[in-house]
Write a protein that holds these residues in place. Sequence first.
Motif, mmCIF file in Angstrom:
data_model
loop_
_atom_site.group_PDB
_atom_site.id
_atom_site.type_symbol
_atom_site.label_atom_id
_atom_site.label_comp_id
_atom_site.label_asym_id
_atom_site.label_seq_id
_atom_site.Cartn_x
_atom_site.Cartn_y
_atom_site.Cartn_z
ATOM 1 N N ASP A 71 -6.577 -3.206 -3.599
ATOM 2 C CA ASP A 71 -7.241 -4.072 -2.635
ATOM 3 C C ASP A 71 -7.723 -3.224 -1.457
ATOM 4 O O ASP A 71 -6.942 -2.482 -0.862
ATOM 5 C CB ASP A 71 -6.264 -5.155 -2.166
ATOM 6 C CG ASP A 71 -6.916 -6.167 -1.245
ATOM 7 O OD1 ASP A 71 -8.163 -6.226 -1.199
ATOM 8 O OD2 ASP A 71 -6.172 -6.896 -0.563
ATOM 9 N N ARG A 106 -5.882 -2.738 1.975
ATOM 10 C CA ARG A 106 -4.753 -1.810 2.136
ATOM 11 C C ARG A 106 -5.147 -0.550 2.911
ATOM 12 O O ARG A 106 -4.319 0.091 3.525
ATOM 13 C CB ARG A 106 -4.202 -1.381 0.774
ATOM 14 C CG ARG A 106 -3.413 -2.431 0.069
ATOM 15 C CD ARG A 106 -2.929 -1.809 -1.206
ATOM 16 N NE ARG A 106 -1.968 -2.629 -1.896
ATOM 17 C CZ ARG A 106 -1.320 -2.232 -2.968
ATOM 18 N NH1 ARG A 106 -1.534 -1.028 -3.459
ATOM 19 N NH2 ARG A 106 -0.458 -3.009 -3.552
ATOM 20 N N ASN A 146 0.227 2.377 -0.139
ATOM 21 C CA ASN A 146 1.202 1.324 0.113
ATOM 22 C C ASN A 146 1.234 1.065 1.613
ATOM 23 O O ASN A 146 0.378 1.566 2.337
ATOM 24 C CB ASN A 146 2.582 1.663 -0.473
ATOM 25 C CG ASN A 146 3.185 2.915 0.102
ATOM 26 O OD1 ASN A 146 3.096 3.176 1.293
ATOM 27 N ND2 ASN A 146 3.805 3.722 -0.744
ATOM 28 N N SER A 147 2.208 0.324 2.100
ATOM 29 C CA SER A 147 2.216 -0.043 3.513
ATOM 30 C C SER A 147 2.500 1.133 4.439
ATOM 31 O O SER A 147 2.193 1.072 5.619
ATOM 32 C CB SER A 147 3.246 -1.144 3.759
ATOM 33 O OG SER A 147 4.539 -0.674 3.423
ATOM 34 N N LYS A 157 0.684 5.977 7.665
ATOM 35 C CA LYS A 157 0.092 4.930 8.498
ATOM 36 C C LYS A 157 0.645 5.067 9.918
ATOM 37 O O LYS A 157 1.832 5.208 10.132
ATOM 38 C CB LYS A 157 0.423 3.554 7.939
ATOM 39 C CG LYS A 157 -0.280 2.428 8.653
ATOM 40 C CD LYS A 157 -1.086 1.657 7.673
ATOM 41 C CE LYS A 157 -1.938 0.641 8.371
ATOM 42 N NZ LYS A 157 -2.527 -0.265 7.457
#
Length: 181
Positions: A56, A59, A153-154, A179
Motif C-alpha cells: 500500500d 505505508r 513496515n511501520s 521512520k
Amino acid sequence: MKKILLLASAVFILNSCVVRTATKVVSGAVSLSYKAVKGTVNGISWAVSKAKGKIDEDRLDGTWKVVGVYRGSFEDFSKDQNPDGSFTSECTEGFDQIVFKAKKSKFKPVHCSTQDEDWVKYSMEFGKNPSTKEKENYIEYNSNNYISVIDVNSKTMVLEGNLMPKLAFSGAKLYLLEKVK
C-alpha cells in the motif's frame, strides 16, 4: 531375558530417533531465523525477504532517515554470509533522509536534514520492474528512473536503487531507512 533385550533395543532406537528429530528441528529453526534477518544496524534489523504482493502506497508516507547502506544489490545481499550493512553519515548535525507525501505522490531526498531539495513526482507500481525485469513493488520517477521497494513496515523500509547518487559511485544500492517520529 529376550523381553529385556527387546525392550532395551526399542528404548535405544526411540531415544536416537527423538534426539535426531530434535536436532533437525533446532537446526531448521536456526537456518530459518538466519534467512529472515541478517544483521542489525543501531538495533534495527535488515529484512531479507521481499514483500509478497502489492504494498500500500500509504505505508511510504512520512519522513525516513537513512541508517544503513549495503554496497551491492538485494540479490548479492541475500547470498552474502556476512553482509556489511554499515553506514556512516557525513552529517554533523541532522541526517540524510527522504520525505514521502503519498497522497500527492511526491518525494524529496534531503541531505543532512537542512538542504532544501525539489519535490519529485513519482508513481508506485506493482509489476515487472523495467530495470530489474522482476515482478516487484517499485517507484518510477523522472520517467526512466526506478527504485525497488523491498519491504516497508511501520518502523523500517528497505529500498534498492540509485537513492543517493553520492554513494552510488561506491557501489551502494541497498538502503535501510528508519521512520522518523
